[in-house]
Write a protein that holds these residues in place. Structure first.
Motif, PDB file in Angstrom:
ATOM      1  N   LYS A  11       0.837  -1.214   0.000  1.00  0.00           N
ATOM      2  CA  LYS A  11       0.000   0.000   0.000  1.00  0.00           C
ATOM      3  C   LYS A  11       0.872   1.264   0.000  1.00  0.00           C
ATOM      4  O   LYS A  11       0.572   2.235  -0.700  1.00  0.00           O
ATOM      5  CB  LYS A  11      -0.926   0.004   1.231  1.00  0.00           C
ATOM      6  CG  LYS A  11      -2.146  -0.901   1.049  1.00  0.00           C
ATOM      7  CD  LYS A  11      -3.015  -0.916   2.283  1.00  0.00           C
ATOM      8  CE  LYS A  11      -4.095   0.156   2.244  1.00  0.00           C
ATOM      9  NZ  LYS A  11      -5.048   0.022   3.367  1.00  0.00           N
ATOM     10  N   VAL A  12       1.933   1.223   0.800  1.00  0.00           N
ATOM     11  CA  VAL A  12       2.824   2.389   0.868  1.00  0.00           C
ATOM     12  C   VAL A  12       3.454   2.632  -0.503  1.00  0.00           C
ATOM     13  O   VAL A  12       3.525   3.771  -0.991  1.00  0.00           O
ATOM     14  CB  VAL A  12       3.922   2.188   1.955  1.00  0.00           C
ATOM     15  CG1 VAL A  12       5.005   3.256   1.854  1.00  0.00           C
ATOM     16  CG2 VAL A  12       3.296   2.206   3.350  1.00  0.00           C
ATOM     17  N   LYS A  13       3.890   1.541  -1.125  1.00  0.00           N
ATOM     18  CA  LYS A  13       4.521   1.643  -2.456  1.00  0.00           C
ATOM     19  C   LYS A  13       3.541   2.234  -3.479  1.00  0.00           C
ATOM     20  O   LYS A  13       3.884   3.128  -4.248  1.00  0.00           O
ATOM     21  CB  LYS A  13       4.896   0.214  -2.909  1.00  0.00           C
ATOM     22  CG  LYS A  13       6.355   0.028  -3.192  1.00  0.00           C
ATOM     23  CD  LYS A  13       6.567  -1.432  -3.525  1.00  0.00           C
ATOM     24  CE  LYS A  13       7.992  -1.630  -3.921  1.00  0.00           C
ATOM     25  NZ  LYS A  13       8.372  -3.018  -3.988  1.00  0.00           N
ATOM     26  N   ILE A  16       3.108   5.933  -2.829  1.00  0.00           N
ATOM     27  CA  ILE A  16       4.255   6.763  -3.213  1.00  0.00           C
ATOM     28  C   ILE A  16       4.342   6.885  -4.738  1.00  0.00           C
ATOM     29  O   ILE A  16       4.594   7.972  -5.270  1.00  0.00           O
ATOM     30  CB  ILE A  16       5.561   6.203  -2.593  1.00  0.00           C
ATOM     31  CG1 ILE A  16       5.528   6.487  -1.091  1.00  0.00           C
ATOM     32  CG2 ILE A  16       6.802   6.806  -3.241  1.00  0.00           C
ATOM     33  CD1 ILE A  16       6.629   5.871  -0.290  1.00  0.00           C
ATOM     34  N   GLN A  17       4.067   5.802  -5.407  1.00  0.00           N
ATOM     35  CA  GLN A  17       4.114   5.860  -6.870  1.00  0.00           C
ATOM     36  C   GLN A  17       3.037   6.803  -7.408  1.00  0.00           C
ATOM     37  O   GLN A  17       3.293   7.653  -8.262  1.00  0.00           O
ATOM     38  CB  GLN A  17       3.913   4.462  -7.455  1.00  0.00           C
ATOM     39  CG  GLN A  17       4.122   4.460  -8.953  1.00  0.00           C
ATOM     40  CD  GLN A  17       3.443   3.287  -9.608  1.00  0.00           C
ATOM     41  OE1 GLN A  17       2.717   2.522  -8.974  1.00  0.00           O
ATOM     42  NE2 GLN A  17       3.676   3.134 -10.900  1.00  0.00           N
ATOM     43  N   GLN A  18       1.851   6.692  -6.838  1.00  0.00           N
ATOM     44  CA  GLN A  18       0.743   7.527  -7.309  1.00  0.00           C
ATOM     45  C   GLN A  18       0.980   9.004  -6.940  1.00  0.00           C
ATOM     46  O   GLN A  18       0.663   9.903  -7.710  1.00  0.00           O
ATOM     47  CB  GLN A  18      -0.554   6.964  -6.697  1.00  0.00           C
ATOM     48  CG  GLN A  18      -1.784   7.809  -6.817  1.00  0.00           C
ATOM     49  CD  GLN A  18      -2.134   8.455  -5.485  1.00  0.00           C
ATOM     50  OE1 GLN A  18      -2.132   7.785  -4.439  1.00  0.00           O
ATOM     51  NE2 GLN A  18      -2.436   9.734  -5.515  1.00  0.00           N
ATOM     52  N   TYR A  38      12.019  12.903  -4.140  1.00  0.00           N
ATOM     53  CA  TYR A  38      10.706  12.485  -4.652  1.00  0.00           C
ATOM     54  C   TYR A  38       9.575  13.242  -3.959  1.00  0.00           C
ATOM     55  O   TYR A  38       8.511  13.433  -4.524  1.00  0.00           O
ATOM     56  CB  TYR A  38      10.507  10.976  -4.451  1.00  0.00           C
ATOM     57  CG  TYR A  38      11.442  10.125  -5.279  1.00  0.00           C
ATOM     58  CD1 TYR A  38      11.587  10.344  -6.642  1.00  0.00           C
ATOM     59  CD2 TYR A  38      12.190   9.103  -4.705  1.00  0.00           C
ATOM     60  CE1 TYR A  38      12.444   9.581  -7.405  1.00  0.00           C
ATOM     61  CE2 TYR A  38      13.046   8.324  -5.453  1.00  0.00           C
ATOM     62  CZ  TYR A  38      13.176   8.565  -6.804  1.00  0.00           C
ATOM     63  OH  TYR A  38      14.028   7.813  -7.559  1.00  0.00           O
ATOM     64  N   PHE A  39       9.827  13.624  -2.712  1.00  0.00           N
ATOM     65  CA  PHE A  39       8.785  14.317  -1.946  1.00  0.00           C
ATOM     66  C   PHE A  39       9.257  15.697  -1.528  1.00  0.00           C
ATOM     67  O   PHE A  39      10.390  15.861  -1.081  1.00  0.00           O
ATOM     68  CB  PHE A  39       8.458  13.551  -0.661  1.00  0.00           C
ATOM     69  CG  PHE A  39       7.439  12.477  -0.853  1.00  0.00           C
ATOM     70  CD1 PHE A  39       6.121  12.794  -1.116  1.00  0.00           C
ATOM     71  CD2 PHE A  39       7.797  11.147  -0.765  1.00  0.00           C
ATOM     72  CE1 PHE A  39       5.163  11.807  -1.287  1.00  0.00           C
ATOM     73  CE2 PHE A  39       6.852  10.151  -0.935  1.00  0.00           C
ATOM     74  CZ  PHE A  39       5.530  10.474  -1.200  1.00  0.00           C
ATOM     75  N   LEU A  47       1.725  12.661   2.984  1.00  0.00           N
ATOM     76  CA  LEU A  47       2.119  11.288   3.337  1.00  0.00           C
ATOM     77  C   LEU A  47       1.703  10.962   4.775  1.00  0.00           C
ATOM     78  O   LEU A  47       1.131   9.904   5.051  1.00  0.00           O
ATOM     79  CB  LEU A  47       3.638  11.121   3.178  1.00  0.00           C
ATOM     80  CG  LEU A  47       4.224   9.805   3.703  1.00  0.00           C
ATOM     81  CD1 LEU A  47       3.767   8.607   2.861  1.00  0.00           C
ATOM     82  CD2 LEU A  47       5.758   9.863   3.719  1.00  0.00           C
ATOM     83  N   ILE A  48       1.968  11.903   5.699  1.00  0.00           N
ATOM     84  CA  ILE A  48       1.595  11.679   7.106  1.00  0.00           C
ATOM     85  C   ILE A  48       0.075  11.499   7.214  1.00  0.00           C
ATOM     86  O   ILE A  48      -0.416  10.594   7.881  1.00  0.00           O
ATOM     87  CB  ILE A  48       2.025  12.886   7.992  1.00  0.00           C
ATOM     88  CG1 ILE A  48       3.541  13.064   7.961  1.00  0.00           C
ATOM     89  CG2 ILE A  48       1.499  12.740   9.410  1.00  0.00           C
ATOM     90  CD1 ILE A  48       4.316  12.213   8.899  1.00  0.00           C
ATOM     91  N   THR A  49      -0.650  12.381   6.517  1.00  0.00           N
ATOM     92  CA  THR A  49      -2.123  12.279   6.553  1.00  0.00           C
ATOM     93  C   THR A  49      -2.563  10.920   6.008  1.00  0.00           C
ATOM     94  O   THR A  49      -3.434  10.262   6.588  1.00  0.00           O
ATOM     95  CB  THR A  49      -2.747  13.424   5.710  1.00  0.00           C
ATOM     96  OG1 THR A  49      -2.223  14.660   6.182  1.00  0.00           O
ATOM     97  CG2 THR A  49      -4.260  13.439   5.833  1.00  0.00           C
TER      98      THR A  49
END
Lengths: 85, 330
Positions: A11-13, A16-18, A38-39, A47-49
């Motif tokens: 899910k994390v991957k 991050i890709q999206q 990347y961020f 990301l935290i949210t």
């Protein structure tokens, strides 16, 4: 790695890709996602949210260190630790 | 062979201030009078060091009778700002126009949109009794993580509560607050066009390069005379040009949220004198090792600081870009 960990990492991957529009193959599990740019700041806030809303965790000030967020592996470990798995 | 001078803290200082002033004012005349064919300068004056220096430079370039200072308070502004702006204008003999923008901001929904987002974080927040501000949640200067933001509300007794801001609320509060800078820029262009003058933008080098400005707000203007100057150099010019000492000695603030807030607290996270020297080393290609030895810091920390600068410059590129138009054309 437990089934939970595999699911969290997937899910994390995906997230991050999206969120970064970077090819899935280019971001490895140990890629340093902030160091490699990347961020940005807003990406980190979102990301935290995402992590809080999707994994039911609550981040505190002491969680906001590089070791918890530097890569997909680090984020996965962080989520597992916060969930007490 | 390396022909660079060894790194030092003094490298940043302007050696010949008179010459710097003469070059800036000469270019202001060339750009505004000759290239733009405008007859003078309009500047928003806030009682801060940057706008004061820009005003003083403009007076030197065009004469006091060709410079108009616009004072644009709103209900969250510090009363000091107007008082200092008037002191400055009096000293340099320019005409001022006061434009209270609270009504315009009410019309845009600046305060109501902002307060709606604040109430989602703190349901007890009442703008009549509480003050609010956004701050940085953790110091991101020495690691690779960008900063997160905290919303603070302060009640009448001075008791402060802080909570981390999530994306939706952060974006809404910032977007609503940005009406302030964009409304001010609209007013400046009204007066500039009515007088056939140009708008002098007041950002300094750090604001420009680190993205500490509002796109099409305080980041707009026709010329930016101090846009390539470090804050230390801006202070050198201020002393030389005779900017009132109360302005020179004032701590730079954001003057955007109802609670008082310094620029260092909100954005830079480092005193400007240090920020200037580190940034100078960074942009002039000095190594972290060279800079660390002069600054009495560790190579590892300076290296992290340089990465932070690089990230800030890269991630704020969007703010500095003009609209992209090279899509198609014959």
């Amino acid at each position: 790695m437990s089934t939970d960990a595999v699911a969290i990492k997937g899910k994390v991957k995906d997230y991050i890709q999206q969120a970064t529009f970077v090819d899935r193959d280019k971001i490895r599990d140990d890629s340093l996602i902030f160091k490699e740019g990347y961020f940005d700041s807003m990406g980190f806030v979102v990301l935290i949210t995402y992590l809080e809303e999707n994994f039911g965790i609550k981040t505190t000030d002491s969680d906001l260190v590089e070791e918890n967020f530097e890569s997909i592996n680090a984020i996965t470990d962080f989520v597992i630790r916060k969930n007490g798995n | 062979m390396d022909t660079r001078k060894p790194f030092s803290k003094e490298m940043i200082l302007l050696e010949n201030i008179e010459e710097a002033v003469s070059r800036i004012t000469g270019k202001l005349q060339q750009d505004i009078l000759i290239n733009f064919k405008r007859n003078g300068a309009v500047i928003g004056i806030s009682g801060g060091i940057d706008s004061s220096v820009c005003m003083a430079l403009s007076v030197k370039a065009f004469g006091a009778d060709k410079v108009v200072g616009i004072i644009m308070p709103e209900k969250d502004s510090s009363p000091d700002s107007e008082e200092l702006a008037l002191e400055l204008a009096g000293k340099f003999g320019i005409r001022t126009i006061k434009e209270v923008i609270t009504g315009a901001l009410d019309g845009f929904g600046c305060y109501s949109r902002r307060d709606e987002a604040v109430k989602r974080v703190f349901p007890e927040y009442d703008p009549g009794t509480y003050k609010m501000k956004i701050g940085i949640r953790q110091s991101g200067l020495y690691n690779n993580l960008p900063p997160l933001f905290t919303l603070s509300i302060i009640d009448e007794k001075g008791i402060q509560q802080d909570k981390m801001l999530h994306a939706r609320e952060y974006l809404q509060i910032v977007a609503a607050s940005n009406f302030k800078q964009r409304s001010r820029m609209s007013i400046l262009y009204y007066h500039a066009e009515a007088l056939h003058y140009a708008v002098v933008g007041t950002p300094n080098k750090h604001e420009q390069e680190q993205g500490f400005f509002v796109k099409h707000g305080d980041g707009a203007g026709d010329v930016m005379p101090i846009g390539n100057l470090y804050k230390t150099q801006v202070y050198q010019l201020a002393e030389h040009l005779g900017v009132p000492h109360r302005i020179i000695e004032r701590t730079p603030t954001t003057d955007t949220y109802s609670a008082a807030q310094t620029q260092e607290e909100f954005f830079y996270q480092l005193p400007f004198r240090l920020m200037d020297i580190f940034w100078y080393g960074f942009e002039n290609g000095y190594t972290a090792k060279e800079v660390a030895s002069v600054m009495g810091d560790t190579e590892e920390r300076v290296d992290a600081l340089f990465r932070n600068f690089e990230r800030k410059r890269k991630t704020t590129e969007y703010l500095r870009m003009p609209p992209v138009r090279d899509y198609f054309g014959i």
